[in-house]
Design a protein around this motif. Sequence first.
Motif, PDB file in Angstrom:
ATOM      1  N   LEU A 200       6.593  -9.947  -8.941  1.00 23.65           N
ATOM      2  CA  LEU A 200       6.420  -8.636  -8.122  1.00 23.65           C
ATOM      3  C   LEU A 200       8.089  -8.265  -7.900  1.00 23.65           C
ATOM      4  N   LEU A 212       0.418  -7.339  -0.402  1.00 22.51           N
ATOM      5  CA  LEU A 212      -0.623  -8.347  -0.228  1.00 22.51           C
ATOM      6  C   LEU A 212      -1.673  -8.499   0.620  1.00 22.51           C
ATOM      7  N   TYR A 267       4.422  -5.629   0.692  1.00 23.51           N
ATOM      8  CA  TYR A 267       5.312  -6.975   0.023  1.00 23.51           C
ATOM      9  C   TYR A 267       6.999  -7.326   0.801  1.00 23.51           C
TER      10      TYR A 267
END
Length: 348
Positions: A200, A212, A267
Amino acid sequence: MSRNAAVTRAGSDARTGTDQALAVYQELRARPEAGFDEVADRFELSADERERCRCELASLGLTAPRDPSDPAVPTVVDPDVALLRLLRRERDRLQDRLAATSRAHTALEALAGPFLRAGAAPRSEVEVEIVTDPQRVLRELSDLTETVRTAVHVMHTGSVRREDMAAELERDRSRAARGVRVRAMYSRRVGTVPEMTQHLEDRAALGVELRLSPVVPMNMVLADENFALLPTDPHDPDSPTILARGPGLVRSYLALYEYCWQAASRYGEEPAKAGGDGLSDQQRAALHMLASGIKDEQIARSLGVSLRTVSRLLSEVMQELGAASRFEAGVKAARLGLLDGEGPEPVA
């Protein structure tokens, strides 16, 4: 030979259900004043044999209740009358089936006629194909990298396989070089996998927008409002793949993606706390799926947890909402606006 001896012999000879039923029927015809139980006693039939004979004679129409309140004394029906009744009943049943078939045929003709033509999109606008070959899916993804013009939107329900990570990063580099926007959404549980954490970070460094979510409904790839790749069964990663082209379908999938994207966390940022209801994101996700009628097994697969954990999560949700049952928890959650993102209902 006395009559009782003949009866006893007939009972002993009647070894099978049909033979026993025939013997009982013949005795009932010979002695119409006798009840069924009296004849069965003469043949020394067991309780199971009596019930079997009773049901067989009734199903063939050879006996009928003389008095509905006293089924033990049946009326004996002649075989030719019983046969005619059965034929008449079957004829009526067949006529009902033919009438239902005719109605269905009329409805199909209507759908295949002006209604279908009025609701159908142009043939060139929408294309749908079921793909069963995994290699074909990989080729489509590779071709998409070269043909996409504006944006790619991806959902992942789980971790990316180690052998696929390098290929995914290469696609990201190619798209970034051409100015293509890439968005990718993952289940929050992948953040606990070291390899995925590094993957990621590598994707984010290439300009991929990442989010997420506590629950991701399915694997999905969308591109340019004109291409969609998703499973036929969201709960089975090995199921055949739907390949759809045309904005008439893809825009609907994109709307679903946008809803999930807005509900997910960026994220690298901590997820927002549940506002005032004391539920964690995982509990809230379990509550949403429960209210949607999803079974515990599917909730467990979507959240990446065990069935025991799902049971615990839902028990905690019930306790938090003060509900005595799952149904009551769903009702209270709807009243509080927890299922649609809205605030609580005003109390009168």
